[in-house]
Design a protein around this motif. Structure first.
Motif, PDB file in Angstrom:
ATOM      1  N   ILE A   1       0.839  -1.203   0.000  1.00 45.41           N
ATOM      2  CA  ILE A   1       0.000   0.000   0.000  1.00 45.41           C
ATOM      3  C   ILE A   1       0.873   1.252   0.000  1.00 45.41           C
ATOM      4  O   ILE A   1       0.644   2.195  -0.766  1.00 45.41           O
ATOM      5  CB  ILE A   1      -0.961  -0.013   1.205  1.00 45.41           C
ATOM      6  N   SER A   2       1.901   1.256   0.848  1.00 46.11           N
ATOM      7  CA  SER A   2       2.806   2.409   0.917  1.00 46.11           C
ATOM      8  C   SER A   2       3.502   2.638  -0.418  1.00 46.11           C
ATOM      9  O   SER A   2       3.655   3.778  -0.871  1.00 46.11           O
ATOM     10  CB  SER A   2       3.855   2.200   2.009  1.00 46.11           C
ATOM     11  N   SER A   3       3.914   1.564  -1.065  1.00 44.11           N
ATOM     12  CA  SER A   3       4.580   1.664  -2.359  1.00 44.11           C
ATOM     13  C   SER A   3       3.633   2.280  -3.399  1.00 44.11           C
ATOM     14  O   SER A   3       4.040   3.146  -4.185  1.00 44.11           O
ATOM     15  CB  SER A   3       5.039   0.279  -2.807  1.00 44.11           C
ATOM     16  N   ASP A   4       2.376   1.843  -3.402  1.00 43.03           N
ATOM     17  CA  ASP A   4       1.397   2.408  -4.336  1.00 43.03           C
ATOM     18  C   ASP A   4       1.195   3.898  -4.077  1.00 43.03           C
ATOM     19  O   ASP A   4       1.109   4.700  -5.014  1.00 43.03           O
ATOM     20  CB  ASP A   4       0.053   1.680  -4.224  1.00 43.03           C
ATOM     21  N   ILE A   5       1.102   4.293  -2.827  1.00 43.00           N
ATOM     22  CA  ILE A   5       0.902   5.702  -2.483  1.00 43.00           C
ATOM     23  C   ILE A   5       2.096   6.533  -2.940  1.00 43.00           C
ATOM     24  O   ILE A   5       1.936   7.616  -3.506  1.00 43.00           O
ATOM     25  CB  ILE A   5       0.648   5.868  -0.966  1.00 43.00           C
ATOM     26  N   ARG A   6       3.300   6.013  -2.708  1.00 44.37           N
ATOM     27  CA  ARG A   6       4.493   6.738  -3.155  1.00 44.37           C
ATOM     28  C   ARG A   6       4.496   6.897  -4.673  1.00 44.37           C
ATOM     29  O   ARG A   6       4.850   7.947  -5.205  1.00 44.37           O
ATOM     30  CB  ARG A   6       5.756   6.020  -2.685  1.00 44.37           C
TER      31      ARG A   6
END
Length: 127
Positions: free
Chosen positions: A108-113
């Protein structure tokens, strides 16, 4: 037909699905907050009715449930034993639902970044 458990077939004892429905009331109180008695018995506040669903397999049955789940939170509760009804319910969700694996926080964090990188500076382009 072999009476064996499979992912599509489960075996339970009959009492797994049974329950008692029990009405629980609070006593009426006067303006000072004291319980009102009539002939030495607390007067039931009919507006305070709650219905508890107690599984057959609850340790100690109805009395165990009352001692563990009701009286610690409502010590003046009145159980209407004449209201006890028996029922059965089979919840397919409870016994057969397989939760979907959620994405990890890293994914999820990777997608947001990635979204932040693609949209960086877009607000500056708006007239």
């Amino acid at each position: 037909m072999d009476f064996e458990e499979t992912p599509q077939s489960k075996i339970f004892p009959n009492d797994e699905f049974g329950y008692w429905s029990v009405k629980v009331y609070q006593p009426q109180r006067d303006e000072q907050g004291s319980i009102i008695y009539k002939k030495g018995v607390p007067v039931i506040d009919k507006k305070s009715k709650d219905v508890e669903i107690i599984p057959f397999r609850y340790p100690g049955g109805i009395d165990g449930f009352v001692q563990n789940e009701i009286l610690p939170y409502a010590p003046d509760a009145i159980i209407d034993r004449s209201s006890i009804e028996t029922g059965y319910e089979l919840s397919f969700t409870k016994y057969f639902y397989k939760p979907k694996q959620l994405r990890s926080i890293e994914e999820i964090s990777s997608d947001i970044r990635g979204i932040e990188e693609r949209t960086d500076g877009l607000l500056d382009e708006i007239p």
